[in-house]
Scaffold this motif. Structure first.
Motif, PDB file in Angstrom:
ATOM      1  N   SER A  40      -8.324  23.409 -16.455  1.00  0.00           N
ATOM      2  CA  SER A  40      -9.731  23.509 -15.653  1.00  0.00           C
ATOM      3  C   SER A  40     -10.194  24.582 -15.065  1.00  0.00           C
ATOM      4  N   ASP A  69     -19.609  19.068 -19.166  1.00  0.00           N
ATOM      5  CA  ASP A  69     -18.200  19.689 -18.895  1.00  0.00           C
ATOM      6  C   ASP A  69     -18.483  21.118 -19.073  1.00  0.00           C
ATOM      7  N   GLU A 124     -17.551  23.972 -16.025  1.00  0.00           N
ATOM      8  CA  GLU A 124     -16.521  25.144 -15.900  1.00  0.00           C
ATOM      9  C   GLU A 124     -17.179  26.309 -15.694  1.00  0.00           C
TER      10      GLU A 124
END
Length: 400
Positions: free
Chosen positions: A89, A150, A154
């Motif tokens: 992550s 997503d 990030e």
């Protein structure tokens, strides 16, 4: 087919493969090769670890070795070589919390931002394209690899990169990706302005900058950028830019001249730019002010460094809809009686001799400035005797 940059880097791929590892050209260089446009940097991805690369090559710079990246020097050129990796992550919205080295090129490509950049080419010119990036390139579409929200979570800078690619390539952002941009645009707030500045400069310099500016207005990017978010009519002001700006200081100059209340120092501070950018902006603002009042004068060219000529020409075109050429500027420069203050045949000490009873002070600089201007403007010959007579005429010692 092979660009010279690829040819220079080819021995690196061959040496890695001869040691039993995989190696590919990856990213933007492969995309540009498909588009048949110029290639600036060639990046290499490999199954070899950084330690292996350091053993294989005599000149290796460990610039980001913790993330698997080193620089290999080859024929006096630098090539970034990165080990295949998977990432965890992004808690800081920039760097992965953890990196795991892997041996699967397709898995490595899955962490890339857009399908058009998720490409790998081997030394024979064969392309690996697990996310159908070549189709998106053919259709001129910018599409994220995987879920766009997503990807932007990030690293929100990927949204700025999308806008920049619109400007540089003339592509459009694919519908789902654009929808994610619109819903995630406030994440731009979390980015360091230094990173934003690099992308913004490239955005304004692209051949399709107008399309990019329009898109940025559509998603309200300007509302999250320093200085731009202070301009009430920002979309209209930026929409009036009729030619690309190659440098960020040209953009700052444009903003200053269209919104005089905004200070140059404030822009530089909020964007955390260098003193060089401050001086370049100040020089261009002053040159534009002189040009609007008096045209292309000796004094304008004398004060404007030659490395700012191209920027000045672009600003005159955009702000005044007038054309001047580099030839015109060079002609004026060639005709100047002096090129700098050191060439003046008179000094501060000469002034002190004329006014021996006066204490040193700001008047010295004022007089020297007047002399300099008069010489540049061809109102005074650069000759000691004539300068002395000119000074005494305009500032008689007996009155002093």
């Amino acid at each position: 087919m092979w660009d010279s940059k690829f040819k220079q880097a080819l021995p690196i791929l061959e040496k890695i493969e001869s040691a039993g590892y995989q190696a590919f050209f990856v990213g933007g260089s492969v995309r540009n090769c498909i588009l048949a446009i110029s290639i600036t940097d060639v990046d290499i991805a490999t199954s070899a670890s950084p330690a292996v690369i350091q053993e294989l090559f005599p000149k290796v710079i460990p610039v980001g070795i913790e993330h698997g990246t080193v620089i290999v020097r080859q024929d006096r050129q630098s090539f970034e070589v990165t080990t295949f990796r998977s990432e965890g992550s992004y808690s800081d919205k920039r760097h992965p919390d953890q990196v795991t080295f892997i041996t699967d090129i397709d898995m490595d490509l899955s962490r890339r931002d857009f399908t058009m950049n998720a490409l790998a080419m081997d030394r024979h010119g064969d392309i690996r394209d697990p996310f159908d990036g070549q189709t998106d390139i053919h259709n001129k579409k910018i599409r994220t690899v995987g879920n766009p929200t997503d990807r932007f979570m990030e690293d929100p800078l990927r949204m700025m990169r999308a806008f920049r690619f619109v400007s540089q390539l003339g592509f459009t952002i694919e519908a789902d990706t654009l929808m994610a941009v619109k819903s995630s645009i406030d994440w731009i707030d979390s980015l360091a302005v230094e990173r934003l500045a690099k992308e913004l400069e490239k955005l304004f310099a692209g051949g399709y900058y107008m399309e990019a500016i329009g898109l940025c207005s559509e998603v309200n990017l300007w509302g999250y950028l320093p200085v731009f978010n202070e301009i009430a009519d920002v979309s209209a002001i930026l929409g009036n830019i009729s030619a690309p700006f190659n440098r960020l200081y040209e953009v700052f100059t444009y903003i200053k001249l269209t919104h005089p209340a905004i200070s140059i120092k404030d822009m530089i501070k909020k964007w955390k730019q260098s003193n060089q950018t401050y001086h370049a902006t100040s020089q261009l603002v002053e040159a534009m002010d002189v040009y609007k009042k008096a045209g292309l004068t000796n004094w304008l060219v004398y004060q404007l460094p030659s490395e700012r000529y191209d920027s000045f020409i672009r600003l005159v075109k955009v702000l005044l809809a007038e054309q001047i050429s580099i030839h015109q500027l060079n002609q004026v420069e060639t005709s100047l009686p002096i090129k700098n203050r050191q060439m003046i045949d008179f000094s501060g000490n000469d002034l002190i001799h004329i006014y021996p009873n006066r204490s040193k002070g700001p008047w010295l600089q004022t007089y020297l400035n007047e002399i300099e201007y008069a010489i540049v403007a061809n109102e005074l010959a650069n000759n000691y005797t004539e300068i002395k007579e000119w000074v005494m005429k305009w500032h008689p010692p007996e009155i002093e």
